[in-house]
Write a protein that holds these residues in place. Sequence first.
Motif, PDB file in Angstrom:
ATOM      1  N   ASP A 163       0.865  -1.172   0.000  1.00 33.04           N
ATOM      2  CA  ASP A 163       0.000   0.000   0.000  1.00 33.04           C
ATOM      3  C   ASP A 163       0.911   1.234   0.000  1.00 33.04           C
ATOM      4  O   ASP A 163       1.592   1.524   0.989  1.00 33.04           O
ATOM      5  CB  ASP A 163      -0.904  -0.007   1.236  1.00 33.04           C
ATOM      6  CG  ASP A 163      -1.938   1.115   1.196  1.00 33.04           C
ATOM      7  OD1 ASP A 163      -1.565   2.258   0.874  1.00 33.04           O
ATOM      8  OD2 ASP A 163      -3.117   0.836   1.473  1.00 33.04           O
ATOM      9  N   VAL A 164       0.940   1.945  -1.110  1.00 29.33           N
ATOM     10  CA  VAL A 164       1.889   3.049  -1.287  1.00 29.33           C
ATOM     11  C   VAL A 164       1.645   4.147  -0.270  1.00 29.33           C
ATOM     12  O   VAL A 164       2.564   4.592   0.435  1.00 29.33           O
ATOM     13  CB  VAL A 164       1.799   3.605  -2.717  1.00 29.33           C
ATOM     14  CG1 VAL A 164       2.731   4.801  -2.877  1.00 29.33           C
ATOM     15  CG2 VAL A 164       2.129   2.523  -3.738  1.00 29.33           C
ATOM     16  N   ARG A 165       0.404   4.609  -0.179  1.00 30.03           N
ATOM     17  CA  ARG A 165       0.115   5.760   0.686  1.00 30.03           C
ATOM     18  C   ARG A 165       0.288   5.415   2.164  1.00 30.03           C
ATOM     19  O   ARG A 165       0.758   6.240   2.958  1.00 30.03           O
ATOM     20  CB  ARG A 165      -1.282   6.289   0.391  1.00 30.03           C
ATOM     21  CG  ARG A 165      -1.337   7.043  -0.941  1.00 30.03           C
ATOM     22  CD  ARG A 165      -2.744   7.214  -1.493  1.00 30.03           C
ATOM     23  NE  ARG A 165      -2.714   8.001  -2.740  1.00 30.03           N
ATOM     24  CZ  ARG A 165      -2.372   7.489  -3.927  1.00 30.03           C
ATOM     25  NH1 ARG A 165      -2.023   6.206  -4.014  1.00 30.03           N
ATOM     26  NH2 ARG A 165      -2.369   8.250  -4.998  1.00 30.03           N
ATOM     27  N   LEU A 177       4.088   5.455   2.874  1.00 30.26           N
ATOM     28  CA  LEU A 177       4.635   6.809   2.916  1.00 30.26           C
ATOM     29  C   LEU A 177       4.138   7.577   4.144  1.00 30.26           C
ATOM     30  O   LEU A 177       4.870   8.367   4.732  1.00 30.26           O
ATOM     31  CB  LEU A 177       4.269   7.546   1.634  1.00 30.26           C
ATOM     32  CG  LEU A 177       4.947   7.014   0.363  1.00 30.26           C
ATOM     33  CD1 LEU A 177       4.320   7.628  -0.872  1.00 30.26           C
ATOM     34  CD2 LEU A 177       6.443   7.317   0.404  1.00 30.26           C
ATOM     35  N   THR A 178       2.903   7.329   4.519  1.00 28.42           N
ATOM     36  CA  THR A 178       2.366   7.977   5.719  1.00 28.42           C
ATOM     37  C   THR A 178       3.121   7.531   6.958  1.00 28.42           C
ATOM     38  O   THR A 178       3.421   8.331   7.851  1.00 28.42           O
ATOM     39  CB  THR A 178       0.871   7.656   5.869  1.00 28.42           C
ATOM     40  OG1 THR A 178       0.160   8.162   4.730  1.00 28.42           O
ATOM     41  CG2 THR A 178       0.303   8.273   7.142  1.00 28.42           C
ATOM     42  N   ARG A 199       6.408   9.346   7.027  1.00 24.26           N
ATOM     43  CA  ARG A 199       6.230  10.744   7.427  1.00 24.26           C
ATOM     44  C   ARG A 199       5.967  10.832   8.925  1.00 24.26           C
ATOM     45  O   ARG A 199       6.538  11.695   9.622  1.00 24.26           O
ATOM     46  CB  ARG A 199       5.067  11.369   6.658  1.00 24.26           C
ATOM     47  CG  ARG A 199       4.818  12.840   7.028  1.00 24.26           C
ATOM     48  CD  ARG A 199       3.614  13.390   6.296  1.00 24.26           C
ATOM     49  NE  ARG A 199       2.407  12.635   6.586  1.00 24.26           N
ATOM     50  CZ  ARG A 199       1.691  12.762   7.708  1.00 24.26           C
ATOM     51  NH1 ARG A 199       2.067  13.608   8.662  1.00 24.26           N
ATOM     52  NH2 ARG A 199       0.608  12.050   7.877  1.00 24.26           N
ATOM     53  N   ARG A 204       4.140  14.659  -0.959  1.00 25.72           N
ATOM     54  CA  ARG A 204       3.194  14.969  -2.037  1.00 25.72           C
ATOM     55  C   ARG A 204       3.115  13.774  -2.988  1.00 25.72           C
ATOM     56  O   ARG A 204       4.121  13.360  -3.567  1.00 25.72           O
ATOM     57  CB  ARG A 204       3.643  16.205  -2.800  1.00 25.72           C
ATOM     58  CG  ARG A 204       3.636  17.480  -1.941  1.00 25.72           C
ATOM     59  CD  ARG A 204       4.269  18.642  -2.671  1.00 25.72           C
ATOM     60  NE  ARG A 204       4.300  19.842  -1.834  1.00 25.72           N
ATOM     61  CZ  ARG A 204       5.057  20.904  -2.076  1.00 25.72           C
ATOM     62  NH1 ARG A 204       5.867  20.915  -3.138  1.00 25.72           N
ATOM     63  NH2 ARG A 204       5.024  21.953  -1.267  1.00 25.72           N
ATOM     64  N   ILE A 205       1.928  13.224  -3.124  1.00 29.97           N
ATOM     65  CA  ILE A 205       1.717  12.046  -3.962  1.00 29.97           C
ATOM     66  C   ILE A 205       0.849  12.438  -5.150  1.00 29.97           C
ATOM     67  O   ILE A 205      -0.285  12.922  -4.966  1.00 29.97           O
ATOM     68  CB  ILE A 205       1.061  10.905  -3.167  1.00 29.97           C
ATOM     69  CG1 ILE A 205       1.889  10.585  -1.907  1.00 29.97           C
ATOM     70  CG2 ILE A 205       0.918   9.663  -4.036  1.00 29.97           C
ATOM     71  CD1 ILE A 205       1.254   9.544  -1.004  1.00 29.97           C
ATOM     72  N   ASP A 215      -2.683   2.983  -5.941  1.00 29.46           N
ATOM     73  CA  ASP A 215      -2.836   2.747  -4.507  1.00 29.46           C
ATOM     74  C   ASP A 215      -1.928   1.631  -4.014  1.00 29.46           C
ATOM     75  O   ASP A 215      -1.433   1.667  -2.887  1.00 29.46           O
ATOM     76  CB  ASP A 215      -4.297   2.397  -4.183  1.00 29.46           C
ATOM     77  CG  ASP A 215      -5.219   3.592  -4.403  1.00 29.46           C
ATOM     78  OD1 ASP A 215      -4.745   4.731  -4.238  1.00 29.46           O
ATOM     79  OD2 ASP A 215      -6.392   3.379  -4.749  1.00 29.46           O
TER      80      ASP A 215
END
Length: 577
Positions: A279-281, A284-285, A288, A305-306, A312
């Motif tokens: 799951d990419v987001r 990355l979340t 972060r 920024r995606i 997804d």
Amino acid sequence: MTLTTYAMVAQVRFRELWTRLALAAFIGVTAWVISPSIWPAVWLGGVLATQTVDWLVFRRFRENPRWVPDRAYVALSCLVTFLGVAVYSGIAVYLWITGGEIGRLFAIVQVAGGLLHVSLHMHHARPILISAVATHGAYFLSLPIMTAVIIGEWQEALIAIGCLLYMSHLVVAVRQSSTITGALRAANAEAQEARHKAEVANAAKSDFLAVISHEIRTPMNAVISAANLLRRTRLDDQQSEHVTMLTDAGDVLMGLLNDVLDVSKIEAGKMELEVTDMDVRARLTALRRLWEPRASANDVNLVVRIAPAVPDAVRTDPLRFQQILFNLISNAVKFTASGEIVVSVDWVDGQMVVAVTDSGVGIPADRLGNVFNSFEQADAGTTRRYGGTGLGLAISRKLARLMGGDLTATSVVGQGSTFTLSLPMAMAVAVVEGETSGPADVSALQGRSILAADDHEVNRRILKLLLEPHGCNLTLVENGQEALEAAAGQRFDAILLDMQMPVMDGLEAARRLRAGGQNRTTPVIALTANALDTHRAAWDQVGVHAFLTKPIDPILLASTLAEACADDGASVEAAVA
């Protein structure tokens, strides 16, 4: 004369046997066309007979390439070679005498070709070469001289002089070829020796790293575990600060150790990728969330920024993807005193492109190309000012290229740097990372019987201090043999095994536990300082529930044990039902 030279000649003659026979057939037919009689057929039969004897005599060298022949066998080989060449080139006499001008021309070409052939293919073994060349040379020189003497035309002797010049040039060419061949053979031997030494050195390096990894992890387990245990006690602010210093320093040391092992695995070609859906987001979340507090502490704004085009979910190695970005963001935070760090993610032609841009100190142009080299940083003072070993970027680029992509950098001194990661990926169905049953409830450890085998007293004490607060009933032993004896008299809910122990190691103990007895289905968890992939693979072969490395992560240990106990309980209930 070495054995291999005879073997080389024997192998060449064997490979070219059918070529020689086919050429003999062509020469025989040509001789019959030029001067019809029964003699070309008789000659061809003689060639077949001598080639058969040649095949039989030289077979011994082919079958045993390292056999060293005695003088008698060398003499036999030379005699067979002499007779074979004498018969093979004997057709030249027939053509020279009966074939007229065409026959004489064909005869001289045939002998010249034979001289060239044996010179190129038999120069490895000098006695064999002399036997062949002497015979061809006798024909080559005697035919024109014989004609000059018989018919009295001494100008025919000029042909013999030309033949002599041809042979002298051939001798020079053969010597040069032999010298070059010898040099190439010596160079090849040196290359093979260098390769062998490199392989030995690489194996020694791997063994050294495995030993160092184990020996560092063992005391670090005590240091970090003691710090974690201290954190659980009542501490004042100063003591808490000291504990934080301990754990932070421990994390740095373990990070360095893992980086060195990663570099070693990549260079040895032993780094294995595990491709799965990511799951990419969510990934990355998580990054972060991890780095945002550290960036904010430096008055730096961390932004992710995606682009809408980014899928997804993708198929890649999530662990290595996260490791690369972790290193890039870590560097950006380390070298940015104020301003902004932007992580921009895009999707271009089946590739995920991630650019990490900071407003930090930047990298001089003459040093930019070196930042991806192991143990190198932008300048000599970087390590003193910012810490680190210079391995993070080197590992990141190596991983990126191992995954089929690349990692590049641009920078302006005083304005910041941009590191761009490009990785080919396949789109996948949407996944929600972490959508599982979640961490096991450690309250499930209450009253559970746990067997733990470790030969270090400090490690056993650490396990006791970490697990007894969860209500576990611990049985601690010093080696695999004692673990088997304990398991023979009591059923346990889970078993923890170290790898390297005296008397009996953990792997052998696990194999014997699985072979039978009341604990044959009890979950076994490897808890070891042997953290290399080869060690993990060895534990996988004996069938363990989990592979945990030291220093011990208290939360991971407790949750893994709770999960193992829950699974074991479920399996027992299913068996009873």
